[in-house]
Design an enzyme around this catalytic site. Structure first.
Site, PDB file in Angstrom:
ATOM      1  N   ASN A  13      -8.113  -1.549  13.383  1.00 21.78           N
ATOM      2  CA  ASN A  13      -9.489  -2.362  12.928  1.00 21.78           C
ATOM      3  C   ASN A  13      -9.841  -3.453  12.163  1.00 21.78           C
ATOM      4  OD1 ASN A  13      -8.214  -0.848  10.117  1.00 21.78           O
ATOM      5  ND2 ASN A  13      -9.719   0.588   9.954  1.00 21.78           N
ATOM      6  N   GLU A  60     -10.058  -0.582   3.931  1.00 24.39           N
ATOM      7  CA  GLU A  60     -10.331  -1.211   5.855  1.00 24.39           C
ATOM      8  C   GLU A  60     -11.735  -1.172   5.643  1.00 24.39           C
ATOM      9  OE1 GLU A  60      -9.119   0.715   7.132  1.00 24.39           O
ATOM     10  OE2 GLU A  60      -8.437   2.708   6.148  1.00 24.39           O
ATOM     11  N   ASP A 100       0.768  -1.310   0.085  1.00 27.75           N
ATOM     12  CA  ASP A 100       0.137  -0.002  -0.306  1.00 27.75           C
ATOM     13  C   ASP A 100       0.868   1.326   0.363  1.00 27.75           C
ATOM     14  OD1 ASP A 100       0.776  -0.587   2.833  1.00 27.75           O
ATOM     15  OD2 ASP A 100      -1.093  -0.721   3.035  1.00 27.75           O
ATOM     16  N   HIS A 154      -8.130  -4.110   8.998  1.00 24.26           N
ATOM     17  CA  HIS A 154      -7.639  -3.788   7.912  1.00 24.26           C
ATOM     18  C   HIS A 154      -6.054  -4.815   7.792  1.00 24.26           C
ATOM     19  CE1 HIS A 154      -5.050   0.027   8.803  1.00 24.26           C
ATOM     20  NE2 HIS A 154      -4.057  -0.775   8.455  1.00 24.26           N
TER      21      HIS A 154
HETATM   22  C1  GLP Z   1      -0.834   0.160   8.381  1.00 27.21           C
HETATM   23  C2  GLP Z   1      -0.556  -0.561   6.864  1.00 27.21           C
HETATM   24  C3  GLP Z   1      -0.436  -1.853   6.732  1.00 27.21           C
HETATM   25  C4  GLP Z   1      -0.415  -2.415   8.306  1.00 27.21           C
HETATM   26  C5  GLP Z   1      -0.989  -1.821   9.169  1.00 27.21           C
HETATM   27  C6  GLP Z   1      -0.883  -2.390  11.089  1.00 27.21           C
HETATM   28  O1  GLP Z   1      -2.293   0.781   8.525  1.00 27.21           O
HETATM   29  N1  GLP Z   1      -1.406   0.291   5.995  1.00 27.21           N
HETATM   30  O2  GLP Z   1       0.008  -2.947   6.231  1.00 27.21           O
HETATM   31  O3  GLP Z   1      -0.234  -4.142   8.273  1.00 27.21           O
HETATM   32  O4  GLP Z   1      -1.459  -0.701   8.851  1.00 27.21           O
HETATM   33  O5  GLP Z   1       0.529  -1.206  11.078  1.00 27.21           O
HETATM   34  P1  GLP Z   1       1.345  -1.526  12.297  1.00 27.21           P
HETATM   35  O6  GLP Z   1       2.232  -2.916  12.220  1.00 27.21           O
HETATM   36  O7  GLP Z   1       2.403  -0.218  12.319  1.00 27.21           O
HETATM   37  O8  GLP Z   1       0.631  -1.548  13.595  1.00 27.21           O
END
Ligand code: GLP
Length: 240
Positions: free
Chosen positions: A135, A142, A66, A137
């Site tokens: 959430n 989302e 992403d 995702h």
């Molecule tokens: C972000 C990314 C995801 C990632 C997630 C968790 O927003 N878009 O690809 O897996 O949130 O992030 P973290 O590992 O910092 O909790």
């Protein structure tokens, strides 16, 4: 589904072993890589193993999951820059083997189509490594997202924007839109490795382990995947 409860310290090691095994079977594997805080320990571990001569990924092809709309890898707050800093540079990935989703492309719809096309040309994803959002995702898919969608443009949830603290000191500066590998693209991967760590992931992991597909929890879209491995921090176990 294979579920492994692990200590925080061992999660990165086990994830690195998983990737190493995949590359031993298929050195040219096409791999999708997550950003965020959770996989940082994995990337550090891979870099250390590369230094020690016990890990190589010279022939593998890499894709990120992403990106923020408006940003490219030259922008310090982009996921592209994260991939360069934490993955591509320390692992010595040939730029020709790395396809970053570009949020600064002039035509974003065309960029999304070209990204899926590049994955197809690589023979499809052999392994999608995923994190999980508070959430539920996956990538930037989302709650309420269309599970049939390929790579596409999205509006980011407030919780997602708030969760970007490691990249943005000021949440107001976090872009409001993103591009994301679609759930259809992720589900088409031959194998999926999900990393779940951090106290704020309890509810999302609970939703996944409840075992029912729920549009409000995008991570549940991968429940029926035939080769899904979940590595979860055992600190989340009490709630699961
Ligand atoms: C972000 C990314 C995801 C990632 C997630 C968790 O927003 N878009 O690809 O897996 O949130 O992030 P973290 O590992 O910092 O909790």
């Amino acid at each position: 589904m294979k579920l492994h409860w692990l200590t925080t310290a061992s999660l990165a090691d086990i994830a690195a072993n998983h990737l190493t095994r995949k590359l031993a079977t298929k050195p040219t594997a096409a791999i999708a890589l997550p950003t965020g805080e959770t996989p940082l320990a994995l990337y550090r571990c891979l870099a250390e193993r590369r230094q020690a001569g016990t890990f190589a990924c010279d022939q593998a092809r890499f894709f990120n999951l992403d990106e923020f709309v408006g940003l490219g890898p030259q922008d310090s707050g982009s996921y592209g820059a994260y991939v360069q800093r934490h993955i591509a540079t320390p692992l010595g990935i040939d730029p020709a083997h790395l396809r970053l989703l570009r949020g600064d492309a002039p035509d974003l719809a065309a960029e999304c189509r070209a990204f899926d096309q590049a994955i197809q040309e690589a023979g499809g994803l052999d392994l999608a490594i995923l994190g999980i959002g508070t959430n539920g995702h996956i990538a930037f898919n989302e709650p309420g997202t269309d599970w049939q969608a390929p790579t596409h443009r999205v509006t980011l949830a407030e919780a997602t924007r708030q969760a970007q603290r490691s990249l943005y000191a000021d949440v107001a500066a976090v872009p409001r839109e993103g591009l994301t590998m679609g759930i259809a693209t992720i589900r088409a991967a031959r194998s999926i490795l999900l990393l779940a760590a951090g106290q704020n992931k309890r509810q999302a992991l609970d939703a996944l382990l409840a075992g029912r597909p729920e549009p409000a929890w995008p991570v549940t879209a991968i429940l029926d995947h035939p080769d899904l491995t979940i590595l979860a921090d055992q600190q989340l176990r009490a709630a699961a």
